[in-house]
Enzyme design. Structure first.
Site, PDB file in Angstrom:
ATOM      1  N   GLY A 340       0.831  -1.207   0.000  1.00 48.33           N
ATOM      2  CA  GLY A 340       0.000   0.000   0.000  1.00 48.33           C
ATOM      3  C   GLY A 340       0.863   1.254   0.000  1.00 48.33           C
ATOM      4  N   GLU A 364      23.585  -4.959 -20.026  1.00 44.88           N
ATOM      5  CA  GLU A 364      23.930  -6.277 -20.607  1.00 44.88           C
ATOM      6  C   GLU A 364      22.986  -6.620 -21.758  1.00 44.88           C
ATOM      7  OE1 GLU A 364      26.563  -7.925 -19.981  1.00 44.88           O
ATOM      8  OE2 GLU A 364      27.195  -6.768 -18.233  1.00 44.88           O
TER       9      GLU A 364
END
Ligand SMILES: Cc1cc2nc3c(=O)[nH]c(=O)nc-3n(C[C@H](O)[C@H](O)[C@H](O)COP(=O)(O)OP(=O)(O)OC[C@H]3O[C@@H](n4cnc5c(N)ncnc54)[C@H](O)[C@@H]3O)c2cc1C
Length: 383
Positions: A340, A364
């Site tokens: 929340g 990468e």
């Protein structure tokens, strides 16, 4: 087919877990806030043998495989991705181990495991990211040395490294585009080298990233990895194969860490008079997150196992890396949602994990480049 980790792999995993759980939680938030490399943690990790586990024993490492390196990476990233990237202080050592001369291995590998040196690998440039064949950094051969001019962008460890493996144009005149490159080892105290730390990153803020400049930087010809001309591109492609597996376990690690935190939270947090984990919508979410993490991990194990058994499969590696990147982003997002409003606040680790996870979809090879590789292998280059 055996899906069990070996006894040794389990030991390594629990040692890595113990170290990360013992050392990271008390300091991770602060290193992230200050955007500072955790030097003390790096030193301790070196003392315990976690840096460069894949480096052969003759050169100071543990002589393990890349799968074991990946297992350590998952455990470190599970506790904190930014601090976990201390494992990248030997980034580029893979190239020296695979292709370096005996002299290069003796000179450059032991300091990395002893905590005496940090390295990095510089490929990306301001105008050449995904398209690495378009790099412009030129290493011109002049007698017994190379003279390097150019710029590199977003280099991990760039402002703290003692030496770097630098992807350069060494033979711009070569007929085959793939034969125009070499990887040079460049000590960062050489005249003409400059590094500027990049601040304001979204995540992995404890990991150093820098822009580099090379102005007539001279290195001896002996600094060319492998001392073989024109091999740089294939060397870098093999480095990508290995490091995409390592990045896969960054994604798995950050996702597992976020899932762990979400599980703890939904059992504790009460709304409508009961723990939120008793609501089926929450339970389904946890079930889905756990399934995604497990799927990414298993694909990563397969890709890593294959590399260590000499069966490199770029398609499978790209599948693993893409999936793990996606799972990292999805699971950290869901974990934040389950917290929340508290998940949106820096006091809760899921806020940091959510920011950290995104990098796996970018470095990468971006997720689009991974999908290009997968599609090319499946469909062939039929244009
Ligand atoms: C924190 C951090 C650390 C890094 N560490 C290193 C490092 O240590 N060493 C190093 O060399 N680099 C490093 N990088 C660089 C990283 O690998 C690049 O950012 C990445 O490869 C993408 O390059 P780019 O940013 O130039 O994006 P671009 O290549 O310009 O891409 C922009 C967008 O276009 C898409 N795109 C490009 N080409 C295609 C295509 N053919 N098909 C479909 N989509 C396409 C991309 O997927 C992306 O979405 C790091 C980056 C970051 C952010």
């Amino acid at each position: 087919m055996d899906f069990e980790l070996t006894q040794r792999q389990k030991q390594i995993r629990s040692a890595a877990r113990e170290f990360a759980e013992g050392e990271f939680p008390g300091v991770a938030r602060e290193y992230d806030r200050r955007e500072e490399f955790p030097k003390e943690l790096w030193k301790k990790a070196c003392e315990l043998g976690f840096i460069g586990v894949f480096i052969k024993k003759d050169y100071g490492g543990l002589g393990l495989g890349f799968l074991e390196f990946a297992i350590v990476m998952e455990e470190f990233w599970r506790v904190d991705p930014g601090c976990g990237n201390i494992l990248l202080t030997a980034f580029g050592a893979e190239l020296i181990q695979l292709y370096g001369t005996e002299e290069q291995k003796k000179k450059y590998l032991p300091p990395l495991t002893k905590g005496e040196a940090i390295m990095g690998c510089a490929i990306t440039e301001p105008d050449a990211g995904s398209d690495i064949l378009s790099i412009l950094t030129l290493a011109k051969r002049e007698g017994d040395q190379y003279v390097i001019n150019g710029a590199k962008q977003f280099i991990t460890n760039g402002s703290i490294a003692n030496y770097l493996a630098v992807f350069c144009l060494t033979h711009p005149e070569a007929e085959s585009r793939l034969k125009r490159f070499g990887v040079l080892l460049v000590e960062t105290d050489r005249p003409g080298f400059g590094a500027l730390k990049i601040t304001g990153k979204m995540g992995i803020r404890a990991s150093d990233t820098a822009e580099l400049r090379f102005s007539d930087v001279k290195v001896p010809k002996e600094n060319l990895i492998g001392m073989k001309d024109g091999e740089g591109f294939s060397q870098i492609m093999q480095l990508f194969n290995i490091n995409r597996v390592i990045a896969t376990f960054q994604g798995v690690g950050v996702a597992q860490g976020a899932l762990d935190k979400a599980i703890q939270y939904v059992k504790k947090r009460k709304q409508f008079g009961q723990p939120i984990g008793t609501f089926q919508a929450v339970q389904f979410r946890i079930a889905e997150m756990a399934t995604w993490v497990e799927a990414a991990r298993v694909l990563g194990y397969q890709a890593g196992w294959m590399i260590d058994h000499g069966k490199v499969d770029p398609k499978l590696i790209s599948m693993a890396k893409w999936l793990a990147g996606e799972v990292g982003v999805k699971v950290t997002n869901e974990a934040l949602q389950l917290h929340g409003g508290y998940g949106y606040i820096a006091d809760y680790d899921v806020e940091r994990f959510y920011r950290d996870a995104k990098i796996v979809e970018l470095y990468e090879g971006t997720k689009e480049i991974e999908k290009n590789t997968i599609a090319r292998e499946i469909l062939g280059d039929y244009r």
